[in-house]
Scaffold this active site. Structure first.
Site, PDB file in Angstrom:
ATOM      1  N   HIS A 303      58.419   3.243  33.576  1.00 58.93           N
ATOM      2  CA  HIS A 303      58.641   4.032  34.631  1.00 58.93           C
ATOM      3  C   HIS A 303      58.220   2.917  35.795  1.00 58.93           C
ATOM      4  O   HIS A 303      57.108   2.383  35.802  1.00 58.93           O
ATOM      5  CB  HIS A 303      57.509   4.999  34.394  1.00 58.93           C
ATOM      6  CG  HIS A 303      57.436   5.824  35.484  1.00 58.93           C
ATOM      7  ND1 HIS A 303      58.515   6.955  35.528  1.00 58.93           N
ATOM      8  CD2 HIS A 303      56.673   6.078  36.431  1.00 58.93           C
ATOM      9  CE1 HIS A 303      58.286   7.644  36.567  1.00 58.93           C
ATOM     10  NE2 HIS A 303      56.901   7.266  37.282  1.00 58.93           N
ATOM     11  N   ASP A 305      57.588   3.220  39.483  1.00 55.53           N
ATOM     12  CA  ASP A 305      57.196   3.993  40.509  1.00 55.53           C
ATOM     13  C   ASP A 305      57.768   3.369  41.751  1.00 55.53           C
ATOM     14  O   ASP A 305      57.383   2.165  42.013  1.00 55.53           O
ATOM     15  CB  ASP A 305      55.743   4.405  40.769  1.00 55.53           C
ATOM     16  CG  ASP A 305      55.316   5.543  39.728  1.00 55.53           C
ATOM     17  OD1 ASP A 305      55.981   6.371  39.715  1.00 55.53           O
ATOM     18  OD2 ASP A 305      54.223   5.265  39.472  1.00 55.53           O
ATOM     19  N   ASP A 416      57.343  11.965  35.158  1.00 57.11           N
ATOM     20  CA  ASP A 416      56.332  12.069  36.078  1.00 57.11           C
ATOM     21  C   ASP A 416      56.645  12.676  37.609  1.00 57.11           C
ATOM     22  O   ASP A 416      56.626  11.828  38.589  1.00 57.11           O
ATOM     23  CB  ASP A 416      55.923  10.618  36.042  1.00 57.11           C
ATOM     24  CG  ASP A 416      54.542  10.414  36.995  1.00 57.11           C
ATOM     25  OD1 ASP A 416      53.706  11.355  36.969  1.00 57.11           O
ATOM     26  OD2 ASP A 416      54.435   9.352  37.591  1.00 57.11           O
ATOM     27  N   HIS A 631      58.420  10.554  43.944  1.00 56.46           N
ATOM     28  CA  HIS A 631      57.389  11.613  43.751  1.00 56.46           C
ATOM     29  C   HIS A 631      55.881  10.927  43.815  1.00 56.46           C
ATOM     30  O   HIS A 631      55.001  11.795  43.624  1.00 56.46           O
ATOM     31  CB  HIS A 631      57.197  11.940  42.187  1.00 56.46           C
ATOM     32  CG  HIS A 631      57.496  10.760  41.131  1.00 56.46           C
ATOM     33  ND1 HIS A 631      58.544  10.314  40.440  1.00 56.46           N
ATOM     34  CD2 HIS A 631      56.418  10.404  40.995  1.00 56.46           C
ATOM     35  CE1 HIS A 631      57.942   9.454  39.574  1.00 56.46           C
ATOM     36  NE2 HIS A 631      56.679   9.021  39.943  1.00 56.46           N
TER      37      HIS A 631
HETATM   38 ZN   LIG Z   1      55.437   7.881  38.596  1.00 55.74          ZN
END
Ligand SMILES: [Zn+2]
Length: 1087
Positions: A303, A305, A416, A631
């Site tokens: 993941h 971000d 997420d 997000h």
């Molecule tokens: Zn995230």
């Protein structure tokens, strides 16, 4: 006789029953690299030899990219392209200096380059063993080949991912570069990762060694670790648990710290006793009981971000570091499969590292080891983006994947994010996506979500086959316990017994490690030998095969339970409000882009040769908007530098460039039309009104008027009478003059002061400041009653405005202007009270500012606008599920209605709301101090309106909320305005909204970089939706010489149906449409 010969008749050697806890605890000794017995145990043998930085065998020199204190940490000069550095280094233009152990590099966010030259001892090279370069500078780094510019692997720092497996060569000489970014995997937080960054941090060189490893000893380490975990973590009532402990203890007995060859004996013993014959190889996955039920599927992921505790600028480097490491692992582990989402990240990689993208990544995709997944542009927030934005997330995401990989993802991959809008299923279905994966709901802090595998149905009924990994993480370390939890915590086992394990370091990127892949081979090997008490783990089946297995075993998903409506996340409710400016700019950018597409589409159709649809610019602006919907960005949970240097300038640029495009097209149109001007709106219903009605003279009855009494200012306009208290400034009465009904309730509930009453809550969540506002805050509040003044500042027949100034603190005040305009009896004009609030110099600490409206309404549910529709939430606290929704997300309006009347609160930039009992409450500003220490400090202008109405929520609210936001009007000559309106218009049921128009992406004439085919004719795409939840019919009108009309998907690729059109007596084409409740429909008109 034979049995008695082996059984000893007389006991001279008594045995004891081992004490479980002691024998279990002993196991830690064997592989512990710290501790008192490390020289007497296995760690002793991990290396055959090792040489640390000596500037002879290991030569390390460094170059610091200049970083001026106080300058922008994200400007391009801070992260120069690899090529420029390597070329300059080759020419001797950069001053590289000798590095030494313990040396500190920095400051935070700067870049340090290392030139590495290795000279391996002959004996090592001759051994033909795989050798390692071990590097740890506590920061993130990547190994770069100076000739090909292809990255080999990455370092994560602080003991994580420190090894570069040196490619074998004959002479043992190596030369490569390492680019390091001076930040950790999780940024530079001071004290704790989610604290604001320390911008002056330095990063120490801890390790720069060449290592000749003992691979057998390292393999035994993994064998033993997994065996020990089986002994510790299998259930007590399984024989295999106790057996694992006994075997591990025997292995320790066999080990001889004076004899390296005992390692091999230990491994052979374990293989015989607890593992299968293929232990440690990929062949374990084709071994074992072929009919045995696979209870754990797995997929590697990291993941990343797109911004969070680091800026976008650093994410671009995280991508290449993470994915390069993964592609290298794929060469070593043929079973290994890895999924990565977010088209934006692929696009960045393509721009910055085309060599790697084309020569390494694309082949791995073709070999089905690297899987682009997800379908959206970024892993976006789904609460706050507008409907069209959500549609475009998929539009651009899928078209990018199709263009570069020839695939579209049929799974929305969103492990997420902070809640899931009730329109996600429909938008996914319209974008070729039928499956969904998330994990975040396992963070709910009130109720435990009841399913792992289920069908999620949105407000229109569209559904997605959904899986939430039972291991409750998307960053599993592939520990034995992760596998066990995935198998055991499955909440849907009565329908489907398997779960997906997402393994790999994540959030800051990274991904799976060699160790994880080795551990999984051991776990599968143990399962092959011992049966399903150790879950059968599958590696090397992709996500699609997992979902196919669900379908196969659940009657094509028909047997699975259904969850209807939004997937409300019971956590992070502060993200509807944090970073107010970003949210305001996002709303504005969405509206401006809407207007640009509206006007540019029509202009390009009317003047195909003279006006060119600015597709490249429009798409670039959309990409920027979609990026900022990541997000952590739009929800407000990033560090300050992301907002200050990246997202705010980016969104401001979108707004400005949209204004530029609008000015350009309007200038062009003015040159092409003359005569009397007419005002044009991009909201269809306003234009049809203007056509039929001239500026009508309104009877005096509907003029705005002001009356004053000792206690009150009373504004009225023939429709409403609104009273403002002269002392408190609160609205104490709103009366509908036609029915006499009062909308404000001062008698009951906690707010007896009135509407537009400001209230400040303590806001100290348990953790996660920017993210969370907690239940207990609801009852810890103070009304702001220090009034500086309440004055009438204007009163004419057009409108009356009262100004109220409220003191928040010594240096912070709220200036609010309450306006009742004149009314028009035949339109909705004058039906609402407009309020403009300026909060001057907000400097609070952990406070939450809201504005309240106590209303004379009772209903169990209130309605909140969401993307292309409405979501209902309870106004009571019956169950813990209702309690959890104490703060919810809304878009342009929230509405609270009973059978005979209701109140809508409209807004132009806010997303947090709550309605309980008789109180409606709009969330205005928060003041969290982490991860951005200055979040929302300063001044803010916020507009909202009170719309009291007859009956339940209706199209009036939907339309007024649009009008409250889409305020720009455009002047065109009467003839041109008529031609504009005739290109596309709509009449029919009030609940149908024509929301967006654009040119067909594949139109020949416009040359979009996202075109995937060529439309034969010019086309226009028209998006329409049903806004209130009821079947609707309407007719689209168009003056275009229509050749065909198709109902299409959101990607403009699939045709759902051909729509019949007929020409009416005025030579206008009529396109009849029928929509399901909350249906979003797109039509492509070819002409
Ligand atoms: Zn995230």
């Amino acid at each position: 006789m034979s049995s008695s010969s082996s059984f000893t008749r007389i006991n001279y050697d008594p045995q004891f029953k081992p004490v479980k806890s002691i024998y279990e605890n002993r196991l830690r000794q064997f592989i512990s690299s710290g501790g008192e017995y490390k020289d007497l145990n296995l760690p002793k043998f991990y290396d055959k030899a090792r040489i640390s930085l000596d500037q002879s065998h290991v030569k390390l020199r460094w170059y610091q990219v200049p970083f001026e204190k106080g300058s922008s940490p994200v400007s391009p000069d801070k992260r120069p392209p690899w090529k420029s550095i390597i070329e300059a280094a080759k020419k001797g233009e950069l001053e590289f200096q000798d590095a030494h152990m313990g040396q500190a590099f920095g400051p935070s966010w700067s870049t340090t380059w290392f030139k590495v030259e290795l000279s391996i001892p002959n004996e090592w090279v001759q051994s033909k063993d795989q050798l390692i370069f071990q590097f740890d500078c506590c920061n993130e780094g990547v190994v770069i080949d100076p000739e090909t510019l292809v990255p080999a692997t990455a370092f994560s720092g602080n003991g994580e991912r420190t090894e570069y497996l040196l490619p074998k060569n004959e002479d043992g000489e190596y030369f490569f570069y390492i680019e390091t970014g001076n930040n950790g995997m999780f940024g530079c937080g001071e004290g704790s990762t989610i604290n604001p960054p320390d911008n002056n941090r330095t990063f120490q060189l801890k390790n720069a060694d060449i290592v000749w490893p003992d691979w057998e000893a390292r393999a035994l380490y993994i064998d033993f670790w997994m065996l020990g975990d089986a002994a510790r973590e299998l259930p007590d009532d399984t024989f295999q648990k106790h057996q694992a402990r006994q075997i591990a203890n025997k292995c320790m007995d066999l080990f001889d710290p004076q004899d390296r060859s005992s390692v091999k004996k230990c491994r052979e013993f374990l293989k015989k006793e607890y593992f299968d014959e293929f232990n440690g190889t990929e062949r374990v996955y084709s071994h074992g009981d072929p009919d045995g039920f696979t209870s754990v599927y797995s997929i590697g992921n990291c993941h990343i971000d797109t911004a969070w505790l680091w800026p976008f600028a650093e994410t671009k480097r995280k991508i290449v570091r993470s994915w390069a490491s993964q592609c290298t692992l794929m060469d070593e582990y043929p079973e290994y499969q890895f999924a990565a989402s977010q088209a934006q990240q692929f696009k960045w990689l393509l721009q910055e590292h085309p060599e790697f993208f084309k020569n390494v990544l694309v082949p791995k995709v073709q070999q089905s080891q690297f899987f682009p997944i997800g379908g959206s542009w970024v892993e976006n927030d789904t609460n706050i983006p507008g409907g069209e934005s959500l549609a475009r997330q998929f539009f651009f995401g899928q078209r990018f994947f199709l263009k570069y990989f020839g695939i579209k993802s049929d799974i929305f991959w969103l492990p997420d994010t902070f809640g899931y809008s009730s329109q996600v299923p429909q938008l996914c279905q319209l974008s070729g996506i039928t499956k969904f994966l998330t994990q975040k709901l396992s963070w709910n802090n009130i109720n435990s979500f009841p399913h792992s595998t289920f069908n999620w149905a949105g407000i229109d009924g569209s559904q997605l086959l959904t899986h939430m990994p039972p291991g409750n993480t998307y960053t599993a370390d592939s520990h034995f316990g992760d596998v066990l939890r995935t198998a055991k915590q499955n909440k849907s086992a009565e329908f489907y017994g398997a779960g997906l394990m997402l393994y790999g370091k994540g959030d800051g990127g990274g991904g799976p490690t060699r160790e994880m892949l080795e551990k999984m081979r051991r776990i599968r090997s143990m399962s092959n030998k011992n049966g399903n008490v150790i879950p059968k783990l599958e590696v090397g089946t992709d996500v699609d095969e997992f979902y196919q297995d669900i379908l196969k075993r659940t009657n094509q998903g028909n047997d699975l339970p259904t969850w209807s409506g939004e997937l409300y996340f019971e956590f992070h409710r502060g993200t509807y409000t944090s970073q107010a400016q970003t949210k305001r700019l996002m709303r504005l950018a969405e509206i401006k882009l809407h207007d640009v597409e509206w006007i540019a589409t029509k202009a390009s159709i009317l003047y195909p040769d003279e006006y060119k649809y600015p597709i490249a610019k429009i798409n670039e602006l959309w990409e920027n908007v979609l990026l900022c919907q990541f997000h952590d960005v739009l929800p407000g949970s990033c560090i300050e530098i992301v907002y200050k240097y990246e997202s705010t300038p980016l969104l401001e640029k979108v707004v400005k460039e949209c204004e530029g495009l609008l000015e350009e097209v309007m200038t062009f149109l003015h040159e092409n039309g003359s005569g009397k001007a007419q005002t044009l709106s991009t909201l269809t219903w306003l234009n049809s009104l203007h056509e039929t009605e001239d500026d009508k003279v309104v009877a005096e009855e509907f003029h705005a008027k002001l009356q004053e009494s000792k206690k009150l200012f009373i504004m009225s306009n023939g429709k409403l009478s609104v009273s403002v208290d002269r002392v408190t400034g609160a609205i104490v009465s709103i009366i509908d003059l036609s029915s006499g009904k009062e909308f404000i309730d001062l008698k009951h509930g906690r707010n007896k002061l009135g509407a537009n009453q400001f209230v400040i809550f303590d806001d100290k969540p348990l953790s996660w400041q920017a993210w969370d506002t907690e239940l207990y805050s609801v009852n810890q509040y103070k009304y702001l009653t220090k009034i500086e003044h309440v004055d009438v500042i204007s009163a004419s027949k057009k409108g009356v405005t009262i100004e109220v100034v409220v003191k928040v603190s010594e240096d912070c005040k709220i200036n609010t202007k309450i306006t009742l305009p004149a009314a028009n009896p035949s339109t909705l004009e004058g039906s609402q009270i407009n309020i403009c609030t300026i909060v001057e110099n907000w400097q609070a600490k952990n406070k939450f500012l809201k504005v309240e409206f106590p209303v004379n309404i009772r209903n169990e549910f209130a309605s909140y606008e969401t993307q292309f529709g409405v979501t209902k939430r309870p106004t009571h606290y019956n169950t813990s599920w209702d309690v959890a929704k104490f703060e919810v997300c809304q878009h342009k309006f929230a509405d609270y209605s009973e059978f005979s009347k209701g109140v809508s609160i409209l807004n132009n930039c806010k997303y947090g709301f709550s309605t309980h009992g008789n109180l409606m409450r709009l969330s205005l500003l928060r003041s969290p101090k982490a991860p951005d220490a200055h979040c929302d400090m300063g001044s803010h202008e916020i507009s909202y309106a009170i719309f009291p109405h007859k009956g339940m929520l209706s199209a009036d609210t939907v339309k007024l909320a649009h009008e409250f936001n889409y305020t720009d009007k455009y002047q065109l000559s009467v003839n041109l305005a008529k031609a504009f309106n005739n290109i596309i218009n709509i009449k029919g049921d009030e609940n149908v909204i024509l929301s967006n128009i654009k040119r067909g992406e594949d139109d020949k004439g416009i040359k979009s970089e996202y075109a995937l085919k060529t439309n034969e004719n010019d086309t226009m795409v028209v998006r329409v939706y049903e806004s209130l939840g009821g079947e609707a019919t309407a007719t689209l009108f168009s003056s275009l010489p229509i050749k065909s009309v198709e109902k299409i998907d959101n990607l403009e690729l699939e045709v759902e149906e051909l729509v019949t059109v007929k020409k009416n007596e005025k030579d206008i084409f009529e396109i009849p449409i029928t929509l399901r409740p909350f249906e979003i429909a797109s039509y492509r008109i070819s002409f």
